[in-house]
Design a protein around this motif. Structure first.
Motif, short mmCIF file in Angstrom:
data_model
loop_
_atom_site.label_atom_id
_atom_site.label_comp_id
_atom_site.label_asym_id
_atom_site.label_seq_id
_atom_site.Cartn_x
_atom_site.Cartn_y
_atom_site.Cartn_z
N MET A 159 11.07 -5.35 1.60
CA MET A 159 11.70 -6.34 2.43
C MET A 159 11.71 -7.66 1.68
N GLU A 160 12.73 -8.42 1.94
CA GLU A 160 12.79 -9.73 1.30
C GLU A 160 12.38 -10.80 2.31
N THR A 161 11.34 -11.53 1.95
CA THR A 161 10.92 -12.66 2.76
C THR A 161 11.49 -13.91 2.12
N GLU A 162 11.25 -15.04 2.73
CA GLU A 162 11.78 -16.30 2.22
C GLU A 162 11.24 -16.61 0.83
N ASP A 163 9.97 -16.32 0.61
CA ASP A 163 9.33 -16.65 -0.66
C ASP A 163 9.50 -15.57 -1.72
N GLN A 164 9.33 -14.32 -1.34
CA GLN A 164 9.34 -13.22 -2.30
C GLN A 164 9.52 -11.90 -1.58
N LYS A 165 9.44 -10.81 -2.32
CA LYS A 165 9.59 -9.50 -1.71
C LYS A 165 8.26 -9.02 -1.15
N LEU A 166 8.35 -8.27 -0.05
CA LEU A 166 7.19 -7.67 0.60
C LEU A 166 7.29 -6.16 0.42
N ASN A 167 6.27 -5.58 -0.23
CA ASN A 167 6.21 -4.13 -0.44
C ASN A 167 5.26 -3.54 0.58
N ILE A 168 5.74 -2.57 1.37
CA ILE A 168 4.94 -1.93 2.40
C ILE A 168 4.62 -0.51 1.97
N VAL A 169 3.33 -0.17 1.96
CA VAL A 169 2.88 1.16 1.57
C VAL A 169 2.14 1.77 2.76
N SER A 170 2.54 2.97 3.15
CA SER A 170 1.88 3.68 4.24
C SER A 170 1.05 4.81 3.63
N VAL A 171 -0.21 4.96 4.09
CA VAL A 171 -1.10 5.94 3.48
C VAL A 171 -1.76 6.85 4.52
N TYR A 172 -2.13 8.02 4.05
CA TYR A 172 -2.98 8.94 4.81
C TYR A 172 -3.92 9.59 3.81
N SER A 173 -5.17 9.20 3.85
CA SER A 173 -6.17 9.68 2.90
C SER A 173 -6.79 10.98 3.40
N PRO A 174 -7.18 11.85 2.47
CA PRO A 174 -7.92 13.06 2.88
C PRO A 174 -9.22 12.66 3.57
N GLU A 175 -9.66 13.49 4.51
CA GLU A 175 -10.89 13.22 5.24
C GLU A 175 -12.09 13.26 4.31
N ASP A 176 -13.18 12.67 4.75
CA ASP A 176 -14.39 12.56 3.93
C ASP A 176 -15.02 13.92 3.63
N ASN A 177 -14.71 14.94 4.44
CA ASN A 177 -15.29 16.26 4.19
C ASN A 177 -14.46 17.11 3.23
N LYS A 178 -13.36 16.58 2.73
CA LYS A 178 -12.53 17.29 1.74
C LYS A 178 -13.21 17.20 0.37
N PRO A 179 -12.82 18.07 -0.57
CA PRO A 179 -13.43 18.02 -1.90
C PRO A 179 -13.26 16.63 -2.55
N LYS A 180 -14.30 16.23 -3.27
CA LYS A 180 -14.31 14.91 -3.90
C LYS A 180 -13.11 14.73 -4.82
N GLN A 181 -12.73 15.77 -5.54
CA GLN A 181 -11.59 15.70 -6.46
C GLN A 181 -10.30 15.36 -5.71
N GLU A 182 -10.11 15.94 -4.53
CA GLU A 182 -8.91 15.69 -3.72
C GLU A 182 -8.87 14.23 -3.26
N ARG A 183 -10.02 13.71 -2.83
CA ARG A 183 -10.10 12.33 -2.37
C ARG A 183 -9.90 11.35 -3.52
N GLU A 184 -10.51 11.63 -4.66
CA GLU A 184 -10.34 10.76 -5.83
C GLU A 184 -8.90 10.79 -6.33
N SER A 185 -8.27 11.95 -6.23
CA SER A 185 -6.86 12.09 -6.63
C SER A 185 -5.97 11.20 -5.75
N PHE A 186 -6.27 11.16 -4.44
CA PHE A 186 -5.51 10.29 -3.54
C PHE A 186 -5.62 8.83 -3.99
N TYR A 187 -6.85 8.38 -4.27
CA TYR A 187 -7.04 6.99 -4.66
C TYR A 187 -6.44 6.69 -6.04
#
Length: 181
Positions: free
Chosen positions: A1-29
């Motif tokens: 989106m363009e605001t008056e000053d600059q562009k606004l980048n919106i990122v929507s996320v859904y992270s794996p739950e804490d009980n998922k394998p550590k590799q899957e969670r680290e891959s998300f991040y």
């Protein structure tokens, strides 16, 4: 989106739950880190979503305040590290609301937690974030509460009437396809 000053980048996320394998969670991040790095470094970034992270209530200057639950999990540590590295601010923690307006998740067994967040970079000034709390009266058909943010942004003025504008249509139904999402 363009605001008056600059562009606004919106990122929507859904992270794996804490009980998922550590590799899957680290891959998300890692993927989220790559997304952040792909955005121009001098533009506003707004990250919204379910991080499945419990970040505790220890104050980290510039990143988070104490107004949160006191539990810290592995996803919380990953999220805090991401925020430290990218100088991101976890805005939910800066507002002292009643407990009913802090928790974003609750289940039928009585467990409650804050795992959904609104995160911004340094190009969105803290004074632009007016408030963040859950809106419990909204029935969203989920075990999550709707997270409401009041953010003050100035958008570019509309073009004068009579000027041709190009309309862009987005097929939001296509987002249900995992390869497009």
């Amino acid at each position: 989106m363009e605001t008056e000053d600059q562009k606004l980048n919106i990122v929507s996320v859904y992270s794996p739950e804490d009980n998922k394998p550590k590799q899957e969670r680290e891959s998300f991040y890692d993927q989220l880190q790559n997304t952040i790095q792909s955005l121009p470094s001098d533009q506003q970034i707004l990250i919204l979503g379910d991080f499945n992270a419990r970040i505790g209530n220890q104050i980290i200057p510039g990143i988070k305040q104490r107004f949160n639950e006191n539990v810290l999990n592995d996803n919380g540590e990953l999220m805090i590290d991401l925020c430290r590295f990218n100088e991101l601010r976890i805005n939910n923690t800066f507002y002292d609301h009643k407990e009913q307006h802090k928790f974003t998740f609750s289940n039928t067994r009585g467990h409650r937690s804050t795992i959904d967040y609104i995160v911004t970079n340094r190009y969105i000034h803290p004074l632009q974030i007016l408030d963040i709390r859950t809106l419990n009266s909204a029935d969203v058909g989920s075990d999550h509460s709707l997270l409401l943010a009041k953010i003050k942004l100035k958008f570019k003025p509309h073009k004068k009437l009579g000027q041709a504008t190009q309309e862009v249509k987005i097929n939001i139904e296509s987002l249900w396809d995992l390869s497009i999402k």
